[in-house]
Design an enzyme around this catalytic site. Structure first.
Site, mmCIF file in Angstrom:
data_model
loop_
_atom_site.group_PDB
_atom_site.id
_atom_site.type_symbol
_atom_site.label_atom_id
_atom_site.label_comp_id
_atom_site.label_asym_id
_atom_site.label_seq_id
_atom_site.Cartn_x
_atom_site.Cartn_y
_atom_site.Cartn_z
ATOM 1 N N ILE A 153 64.359 -30.222 51.031
ATOM 2 C CA ILE A 153 63.564 -29.146 51.627
ATOM 3 C C ILE A 153 62.078 -29.487 51.568
ATOM 4 O O ILE A 153 61.340 -29.292 52.540
ATOM 5 C CB ILE A 153 63.864 -27.809 50.930
ATOM 6 N N ASP A 172 56.140 -35.246 42.189
ATOM 7 C CA ASP A 172 57.582 -35.417 42.035
ATOM 8 C C ASP A 172 57.787 -36.689 41.222
ATOM 9 O O ASP A 172 57.642 -37.792 41.744
ATOM 10 C CB ASP A 172 58.271 -35.534 43.392
ATOM 11 N N CYS A 231 59.404 -20.345 47.542
ATOM 12 C CA CYS A 231 60.654 -20.007 48.241
ATOM 13 C C CYS A 231 61.800 -20.825 47.657
ATOM 14 O O CYS A 231 62.814 -21.042 48.336
ATOM 15 C CB CYS A 231 60.529 -20.278 49.734
ATOM 16 N N ASP A 257 59.372 -15.451 47.714
ATOM 17 C CA ASP A 257 60.678 -15.055 48.250
ATOM 18 C C ASP A 257 61.721 -14.940 47.147
ATOM 19 O O ASP A 257 62.808 -14.426 47.366
ATOM 20 C CB ASP A 257 61.142 -16.077 49.296
ATOM 21 N N GLU A 262 66.716 -11.127 39.840
ATOM 22 C CA GLU A 262 67.108 -10.659 41.171
ATOM 23 C C GLU A 262 68.430 -9.899 41.088
ATOM 24 O O GLU A 262 69.296 -10.280 40.295
ATOM 25 C CB GLU A 262 67.236 -11.844 42.136
ATOM 26 N N HIS A 280 64.376 -12.709 49.001
ATOM 27 C CA HIS A 280 65.192 -13.936 49.018
ATOM 28 C C HIS A 280 65.761 -14.172 50.425
ATOM 29 O O HIS A 280 66.982 -14.261 50.620
ATOM 30 C CB HIS A 280 66.304 -13.861 47.980
ATOM 31 N N LEU A 281 64.846 -14.331 51.370
ATOM 32 C CA LEU A 281 65.227 -14.508 52.770
ATOM 33 C C LEU A 281 65.222 -15.964 53.215
ATOM 34 O O LEU A 281 65.386 -16.247 54.406
ATOM 35 C CB LEU A 281 64.258 -13.723 53.673
ATOM 36 N N GLY A 282 65.037 -16.895 52.287
ATOM 37 C CA GLY A 282 64.910 -18.301 52.655
ATOM 38 C C GLY A 282 66.006 -18.800 53.579
ATOM 39 O O GLY A 282 65.750 -19.567 54.500
ATOM 40 N N ALA A 283 67.224 -18.371 53.332
ATOM 41 C CA ALA A 283 68.354 -18.838 54.148
ATOM 42 C C ALA A 283 68.786 -17.815 55.185
ATOM 43 O O ALA A 283 69.806 -17.998 55.845
ATOM 44 C CB ALA A 283 69.533 -19.163 53.241
#
Length: 530
Positions: A153, A172, A231, A257, A262, A280-283
């Site tokens: 992602i 990273d 997110c 998000d 939750e 939590h609308l990422g997907a």
């Protein structure tokens, strides 16, 4: 005829796939929130297709007398007790890449929203106000975006941000310099990212290493006026510390998000004017929901009808015929990778895998996946046998395989060598006639080590007294040794010890061994031997 229960909302097209494949399917999207009803009926089904509402607990699995596969439409499997499913022989599948673009796009949308204060401006205008001067925003062009996590992602976000003419830096630890150059970003340390970034977006899983990666201390290091987007996973950011920084102006804005708890009914970030929040609308796009639903229906149908396994988190993708022969070797491949992963903190550039003797005639692609998945699982618990090669490729890790005829005393063995910028590390193992995997060589030193859930690895100069020192210290710490293996390169050269113990070695025992000054390295290890 196999029978499948769909206990969460899935698309009609997914339901139809099961029916077209000749599978009896019950679509009961309310059962996911009705624990008692789910427990009552689950024993009737061979397959269970879910999203996030259904909680597949140990109790549910115990009641699932016929269940063979659980399919999660999406990547997260926090709602499935995978160890309990594994013990009962139930395969757990997910759809690891179906949400990637959607989640990346949501992160970009949230970045725009917080940069231009779009939700607040919309609410104000809906209220009949015309507060044009109140909502002064900032451009994204030429701003520095700090991306924490450049995996699947994160790399999509990077590509989109570069298209917006942003300057992108990334933190990273497992991204190689070659891969960073390939995707067009500057790889930096975390402190540098915190001090330089105008926007920060997080794209890492929640692990012991990433929890509160934006802690109170790290939030204090942020560039004044930064905006933060999350997110990925709740728990990556100290929400209370961030709220304080938002109130005093050190952080100009945030867009979240995901939350530590939750469903989130309360958070320190709620009701702050410079914070954009979504549930939590990422997907949550039509395309993503359709993609993961169709994918999980196809995967489950393939397994129930033909035995083919795809995207399984607790079983490799091999045929039923191969599994009988390869099972112990697949387990060994993961143990070898897991050992390397626990011993190596810097990013790998290459993984070289040698297959000797009988094992060289097996499905090496699956065995390679086992090595890579074992190596990466410590840092990314979402990795599985299917996603591991993709993640390795994205990280710029080159995987090479060598086959050779039997050369030694063992009928077959696997040797894994990992190359980093500063060193090479190798380990070899075999499977004995009893089907149990063993470590037979570490750093070129021959050993014969049984593999247990909890182990301790030490290195030292070959001098008298090490065995007694280890035994005494472990005994005083209440640690029982099940198996003790020693090896050395040459007399008075480098020596190693690997201990299989009944329980995890307590930290005070580790410190006590280190403080003796007799050991060059003392490393506790854990392995999944279930």
């Amino acid at each position: 005829m196999p029978k499948v229960l769909i206990s969460d909302k899935l698309s009609d097209a997914a339901v139809q796939i099961f029916r077209d494949r000749g599978i009896d399917v019950d679509f009961e999207p309310g059962f996911g929130k009705d624990k008692d009803r789910l427990l009552e009926v689950i024993g009737q089904y061979d397959g269970l297709a879910i999203r996030s509402a259904t909680k597949v607990t140990e109790k549910v699995i115990a009641a699932a007398g016929n269940l063979r596969v659980i399919g999660r439409a999406g990547i997260g499997v926090d709602n499935v007790d995978i160890p309990a499913a594994s013990k009962k022989g139930i395969i757990v599948m997910n759809t690891p890449f179906g949400n990637s673009i959607t989640t990346a796009e949501h992160a970009i949308a949230m970045m725009f929203a917080v940069a231009r204060q779009i939700p607040e401006a919309s609410a104000s205008t809906h209220a009949g106000k015309w507060e044009k001067s109140r909502f002064m925003g900032v451009e994204l062009t030429n701003k520095t975006l700090g991306v924490i996590g450049a995996g699947n992602i994160g790399s999509i976000v990077i590509a989109r941000a570069l298209g917006l003419k942003m300057k992108v830096i990334t933190y990273d630890p497992f991204l190689s310099e070659e891969r960073a150059a390939e995707i067009g970003v500057e790889k930096v340390e975390l402190d540098a990212l915190l001090s330089r970034a105008d926007f920060i977006t997080l794209h890492v899983p929640l692990t012991d290493q990433t929890r509160n990666i934006l802690s109170e201390a790290n939030i204090a290091k942020l560039k004044h006026g930064v905006r933060i987007i999350n997110c990925a996973r709740g728990g990556l950011v100290d929400e209370a510390a961030l709220a304080a920084a938002l109130k005093d102006g050190r952080v100009a804005g945030a867009a979240f998000d995901v939350f530590e708890t939750e469903p989130a009914t309360d958070s320190p970030l709620f009701n702050l004017p410079n914070v954009v929040v979504t549930p939590h609308l990422g997907a949550a796009t039509t395309e993503a929901q359709e993609n993961v639903a169709l994918q999980v229906a196809e995967q489950m149908s393939d397994y129930l009808l033909t035995g083919a396994v795809q995207n399984a988190l607790n079983m490799p993708s091999v045929t039923a015929e191969e599994a009988k022969v390869m099972g112990p070797w697949l387990k060994l491949s993961q143990h070898l990778g897991n050992f390397i992963g626990q011993m190596t903190d810097e990013p790998a550039k290459a993984i070289n895998i040698l297959y000797d003797g009988s094992v060289s005639e097996m499905n090496l692609a699956a065995l390679n996946c086992g090595v890579i998945a074992g190596m990466m699982r410590r840092r990314n618990p979402d990795v599985n046998m299917v996603s591991a090669p993709v993640i390795a490729k994205e990280a710029g890790i080159k995987v090479s395989t060598t086959r050779q005829e039997q050369t030694g005393a063992f009928e077959g063995y696997i040797k894994v060598t990992v190359v980093t910028d500063t060193r090479e590390r190798s380990i070899a193992g075999t499977v004995f006639s009893d089907g149990k995997p063993r470590f037979i060589q570490i750093k070129g030193i021959n050993i014969d080590a049984e593999i247990g859930e909890h182990m301790l690895y030490t290195t030292n100069n070959d001098v008298p007294g090490i065995i007694g020192l280890l035994g005494q210290t472990m005994g005083e710490g209440g640690v029982n040794i099940a198996n003790f293996t020693l090896g050395r390169s040459v007399k008075q050269g480098e020596a190693i010890a690997i201990l299989y113990v009944d329980d995890a070695v307590p930290e005070p025992v580790i410190r006590k061994l280190e403080e003796t000054g007799k050991f060059n390295q003392v490393k506790p290890l854990t392995f999944d031997v279930a």
